[in-house]
Design an enzyme around this catalytic site. Sequence first.
Site, PDB file in Angstrom:
ATOM      1  N   ASP A 132      47.984  14.512  41.644  1.00  0.00           N
ATOM      2  CA  ASP A 132      48.987  13.475  41.341  1.00  0.00           C
ATOM      3  C   ASP A 132      48.408  12.081  41.165  1.00  0.00           C
ATOM      4  O   ASP A 132      49.127  11.099  41.257  1.00  0.00           O
ATOM      5  CB  ASP A 132      50.099  13.480  42.406  1.00  0.00           C
ATOM      6  N   GLU A 133      47.102  11.984  40.916  1.00  0.00           N
ATOM      7  CA  GLU A 133      46.561  10.639  40.710  1.00  0.00           C
ATOM      8  C   GLU A 133      45.481  10.633  39.635  1.00  0.00           C
ATOM      9  O   GLU A 133      44.778  11.621  39.429  1.00  0.00           O
ATOM     10  CB  GLU A 133      46.014  10.040  42.010  1.00  0.00           C
TER      11      GLU A 133
ATOM     12  N   ASP B 178      49.411   6.809  40.889  1.00  0.00           N
ATOM     13  CA  ASP B 178      49.633   7.856  41.897  1.00  0.00           C
ATOM     14  C   ASP B 178      51.136   8.146  41.972  1.00  0.00           C
ATOM     15  O   ASP B 178      51.948   7.236  42.127  1.00  0.00           O
ATOM     16  CB  ASP B 178      49.118   7.368  43.256  1.00  0.00           C
TER      17      ASP B 178
HETATM   18  P1  TTP Z   1      49.554  12.213  47.992  1.00  0.00           P
HETATM   19  O1  TTP Z   1      49.509  11.394  46.747  1.00  0.00           O
HETATM   20  O2  TTP Z   1      48.561  11.929  49.055  1.00  0.00           O
HETATM   21  O3  TTP Z   1      50.993  12.095  48.668  1.00  0.00           O
HETATM   22  P2  TTP Z   1      52.419  11.981  48.012  1.00  0.00           P
HETATM   23  O4  TTP Z   1      52.345  11.922  46.530  1.00  0.00           O
HETATM   24  O5  TTP Z   1      53.265  13.081  48.559  1.00  0.00           O
HETATM   25  O6  TTP Z   1      52.968  10.631  48.606  1.00  0.00           O
HETATM   26  P3  TTP Z   1      52.615   9.129  48.170  1.00  0.00           P
HETATM   27  O7  TTP Z   1      53.886   8.548  47.672  1.00  0.00           O
HETATM   28  O8  TTP Z   1      52.157   8.480  49.435  1.00  0.00           O
HETATM   29  O9  TTP Z   1      51.532   9.195  47.140  1.00  0.00           O
HETATM   30  O10 TTP Z   1      49.421  13.751  47.632  1.00  0.00           O
HETATM   31  C1  TTP Z   1      49.971  14.320  46.467  1.00  0.00           C
HETATM   32  C2  TTP Z   1      50.551  15.690  46.757  1.00  0.00           C
HETATM   33  O11 TTP Z   1      49.537  16.528  47.278  1.00  0.00           O
HETATM   34  C3  TTP Z   1      51.659  15.662  47.792  1.00  0.00           C
HETATM   35  O12 TTP Z   1      52.945  15.481  47.238  1.00  0.00           O
HETATM   36  C4  TTP Z   1      51.524  16.982  48.460  1.00  0.00           C
HETATM   37  C5  TTP Z   1      50.082  17.382  48.264  1.00  0.00           C
HETATM   38  N1  TTP Z   1      49.351  17.257  49.541  1.00  0.00           N
HETATM   39  C6  TTP Z   1      48.956  18.406  50.190  1.00  0.00           C
HETATM   40  O13 TTP Z   1      49.198  19.516  49.718  1.00  0.00           O
HETATM   41  N2  TTP Z   1      48.322  18.276  51.383  1.00  0.00           N
HETATM   42  C7  TTP Z   1      48.042  17.063  51.963  1.00  0.00           C
HETATM   43  O14 TTP Z   1      47.467  16.985  53.044  1.00  0.00           O
HETATM   44  C8  TTP Z   1      48.455  15.883  51.259  1.00  0.00           C
HETATM   45  C9  TTP Z   1      48.185  14.530  51.853  1.00  0.00           C
HETATM   46  C10 TTP Z   1      49.100  16.033  50.082  1.00  0.00           C
HETATM   47 MG    MG Z   2      51.105  10.562  45.530  1.00  0.00          MG
END
Ligand code: TTP
Ligand code: MG
Length: 387
Positions: free
Chosen positions: A122-123, A25
């Site tokens: 992103d995962e 992720d």
């Molecule tokens: P996530 O992997 O949930 O968050 P992140 O990568 O920003 O942070 P982390 O380090 O905790 O993994 O989500 C991936 C991307 O998806 C994030 O950068 C922005 C987008 N996103 C949205 O558009 N809406 C949302 O509600 C969330 C949670 C994320």
């Molecule tokens: Mg993330």
Amino acid sequence: MVVLQKTQNQAMIPNKERNFLFHVDLDCFFAAVEVREQPSLKGLPVIVGGDKESKRGVVTTCTYEARKFGIHSGMSIVEALNLCPESICIKRGHYSLYREVSDSVMTILSSFTDEFRCASIDEAYLNLTKIINENFNGNPLPLAVEIKKEIFETEGITCSIGIGSNTTIAKMATSQNKPNGITYIPKENIKEFLKSLPVRRISGIGPKSAERLKEKHGVETIGQIMKLETEYEMIRKYGSLGKFFYRVISGEGRTTLKPNDYYGAKSISKGRTFYGYVEDGEPITAEKLLPKLIDQVHQRLTKRFFRFKTVTLEIKLQSNFKNINKSRSFLAANDDKERIASTVFEFLEEFRNTHKDETIRKVAVRVSNFEKRDSKQKSITDYFGEK
Ligand code: TTP
Ligand code: MG
């Protein structure tokens, strides 16, 4: 930082019997890309989404520096700015760039195994059981380090990796050590690992279910659920959720992956934004940078046994951020570095002649339209051969 959770029992389980499911992720993904594009933002509390002036909107995501103040996704900008008035808000995120970076990361990940599944922008999950048992003597950490390295070298952003004997544990492990972490939970450590975690950390338990469990049963941690030992008792108390909990706690879960068919390695590209960068007191130019990028693309190509038919030079203009792409396709697939170099430099010369007053912001070299030289599973030397 590497968190390796082991017990003495681990040595008792033959390596060949282990499954290695990886969950990868990206860290604060959208914010990380924005910081990469604007290095002066590094180390600062940056929020993507929302307008600082009008105080409208919500936080889409934010850097870990902003998270230290309690800011998180979904929070209103008003609340976020109350917590950290110095936050930098990026009102309009660069969504097409996030998609590009995501595609590039997925291409890297999918090149490690055919059993790859992209789960969101992103995962992704990877089943690396075979390669780790056969080539890494049952130790998943070197591959995790290699994956992180490839992503960072190619896209300049970090990720966190969770490794477990099934996908549920792998995903829960990822969040344990974010950002930029690797967490491995061997099967015999699952109960110990889960004990202190909030129920909400189990993928599939949303805020509503968590709230209900708290209200109805006073349950907040997985450890409280684990006080019941049998599946029967768990079902009796928690209904269908009880069956699910029993599976998770007993380490049952998905150990194989059905691949998405749309992510094979479709292209290999290497680029760099060099606005503002200097080297030896001189601004970096596309001419100076390209040989390095060509080398890197070629190295990846040969590591993966690919032969390309198409070479592309991508140029982003400083004046209006527009992309200018020049491509050439050859009749026969090849893996010739000179062919990449001569094509790319010819394109650059053409560009210089036709855009005399333009400054280049970003340059990238891409090869695509692949044929595979040899479809055998990668061996250890493909990752760690001489560079
Ligand atoms: P996530 O992997 O949930 O968050 P992140 O990568 O920003 O942070 P982390 O380090 O905790 O993994 O989500 C991936 C991307 O998806 C994030 O950068 C922005 C987008 N996103 C949205 O558009 N809406 C949302 O509600 C969330 C949670 C994320
Ligand atoms: Mg993330």
